[in-house]
Scaffold this motif. Sequence first.
Motif, PDB file in Angstrom:
ATOM      1  N   ASN A   1      64.268  27.206 -74.354  1.00 43.58           N
ATOM      2  CA  ASN A   1      64.460  26.036 -73.599  1.00 43.58           C
ATOM      3  C   ASN A   1      65.496  25.184 -74.159  1.00 43.58           C
ATOM      4  N   GLU A   2      66.478  25.503 -75.172  1.00 44.28           N
ATOM      5  CA  GLU A   2      67.398  24.702 -75.702  1.00 44.28           C
ATOM      6  C   GLU A   2      68.746  25.316 -75.212  1.00 44.28           C
ATOM      7  N   ASN A   3      69.653  24.497 -75.216  1.00 46.86           N
ATOM      8  CA  ASN A   3      71.025  24.781 -74.969  1.00 46.86           C
ATOM      9  C   ASN A   3      71.605  25.952 -75.780  1.00 46.86           C
ATOM     10  N   SER A   4      71.958  27.009 -75.011  1.00 48.28           N
ATOM     11  CA  SER A   4      72.493  28.278 -75.770  1.00 48.28           C
ATOM     12  C   SER A   4      73.803  28.000 -76.545  1.00 48.28           C
ATOM     13  N   ILE A   5      74.741  27.432 -75.925  1.00 49.51           N
ATOM     14  CA  ILE A   5      76.005  27.215 -76.642  1.00 49.51           C
ATOM     15  C   ILE A   5      75.672  26.438 -78.067  1.00 49.51           C
ATOM     16  N   GLN A   6      74.851  25.571 -77.777  1.00 48.88           N
ATOM     17  CA  GLN A   6      74.641  24.587 -79.017  1.00 48.88           C
ATOM     18  C   GLN A   6      73.641  25.501 -80.181  1.00 48.88           C
ATOM     19  N   GLN A   7      73.142  26.235 -79.601  1.00 51.62           N
ATOM     20  CA  GLN A   7      72.316  27.240 -80.704  1.00 51.62           C
ATOM     21  C   GLN A   7      73.519  28.203 -81.341  1.00 51.62           C
ATOM     22  N   ALA A   8      74.212  28.563 -80.423  1.00 48.27           N
ATOM     23  CA  ALA A   8      75.413  29.407 -81.190  1.00 48.27           C
ATOM     24  C   ALA A   8      76.181  28.655 -82.010  1.00 48.27           C
ATOM     25  N   ALA A   9      76.674  27.584 -81.694  1.00 48.37           N
ATOM     26  CA  ALA A   9      77.231  26.521 -82.669  1.00 48.37           C
ATOM     27  C   ALA A   9      76.793  26.348 -83.895  1.00 48.37           C
ATOM     28  N   ASN A  10      75.239  26.240 -83.909  1.00 47.33           N
ATOM     29  CA  ASN A  10      74.536  25.937 -84.965  1.00 47.33           C
ATOM     30  C   ASN A  10      74.593  27.219 -86.013  1.00 47.33           C
ATOM     31  N   PHE A  11      74.623  28.196 -85.280  1.00 55.66           N
ATOM     32  CA  PHE A  11      74.604  29.514 -86.011  1.00 55.66           C
ATOM     33  C   PHE A  11      76.120  29.844 -86.802  1.00 55.66           C
ATOM     34  N   ILE A  12      77.108  29.503 -85.931  1.00 52.24           N
ATOM     35  CA  ILE A  12      78.277  29.427 -86.522  1.00 52.24           C
ATOM     36  C   ILE A  12      78.763  28.813 -87.667  1.00 52.24           C
TER      37      ILE A  12
ATOM     38  N   LEU B   1      70.950  33.809 -72.852  1.00 55.12           N
ATOM     39  CA  LEU B   1      71.438  34.761 -74.082  1.00 55.12           C
ATOM     40  C   LEU B   1      72.555  35.398 -73.790  1.00 55.12           C
ATOM     41  N   LYS B   2      73.014  35.837 -72.891  1.00 50.53           N
ATOM     42  CA  LYS B   2      74.576  36.219 -72.605  1.00 50.53           C
ATOM     43  C   LYS B   2      75.546  35.511 -73.112  1.00 50.53           C
ATOM     44  N   ARG B   3      75.365  33.983 -72.782  1.00 53.59           N
ATOM     45  CA  ARG B   3      76.203  32.977 -73.327  1.00 53.59           C
ATOM     46  C   ARG B   3      76.471  32.939 -74.920  1.00 53.59           C
ATOM     47  N   TRP B   4      75.182  32.971 -75.371  1.00 52.06           N
ATOM     48  CA  TRP B   4      75.135  33.208 -76.922  1.00 52.06           C
ATOM     49  C   TRP B   4      75.927  34.230 -77.515  1.00 52.06           C
ATOM     50  N   LEU B   5      75.263  35.435 -76.976  1.00 58.08           N
ATOM     51  CA  LEU B   5      75.965  36.550 -77.562  1.00 58.08           C
ATOM     52  C   LEU B   5      77.584  36.470 -77.412  1.00 58.08           C
TER      53      LEU B   5
END
Length: 284
Positions: free
Chosen positions: A153-164, A196-200
Amino acid sequence: MAKQIKRKSATKRRPTKKKVFLSGKMIGVITTFFFLLIIVITMYHYRDALAYYFSFRSKHTIENTNATKAEEVRIFQVLKKHEKKVIGFDVSEYQGEINWEETKIVEDTFQLKFVFIRATAGKDKTDTHFRKNWKGSKENGLIRGAYHYYRPNENSIQQAANFINTVKLQKGDFPPVLDIENLPKTQSIDSLKVGLKRWLTKIEKHYNVKPIIYSGESYYKDFLAEEFKGYTFWIANYNFFVEDLKDHWTIWQFTEKGTVPGIEGPVDINIYNGTPKMLNYMLL
């Protein structure tokens, strides 16, 4: 002329079959026999695991597990069947302080070669032990990988940025891992798949490598198998009667109740579905 009377030929009577009835005592004997046979076959199947359980466990193993006797026997059985494979584990802040110098073996016997470490969760959570675990595992010779716990339920791009922003991968590390286990509460399944696809995609573009996807077997079959073909899957399946790797499991997490020196409490244990040489091709 007198009529000749034809005599009817006597019909042959078939001998009646005697019905055989098993007495209650006989049924009990047969049932007991088959029950004992099943026990003998089961004990033979798990003979190595039972020998380990009753004779060879260390004091650390006995004190450090919350697995039932049956679960402990299965853990050893699975590891024994795959001892020529590459065995690893995964950790997060929930394991607390880890003595990385001691994390060499699992269940007193089988050598550990790799570890996956939780780095981030959602759009703003950093695992409190990530940096220490990331450094300690490398210093003690383990192949390491970092994973992100995805919050639907959270923004996927922001989640990817957190990991990066948190994870700096090096040569010899695993590709980044997306951990997806939960269903969304405020969005549709289609919307989840888009996220999920955006994160990946963002992660692959940044690290220049296709990520690994972690999930449970049911989740994989229901939501991921068709639309995420081409990805490497790390699958969790703790079914007691499953003892062998499946083809689509590149990595199999088969228990959450392993025991590893240097770690207090139960640990997830994983098996790589290939040889050490094959594993090297998978790394950065």
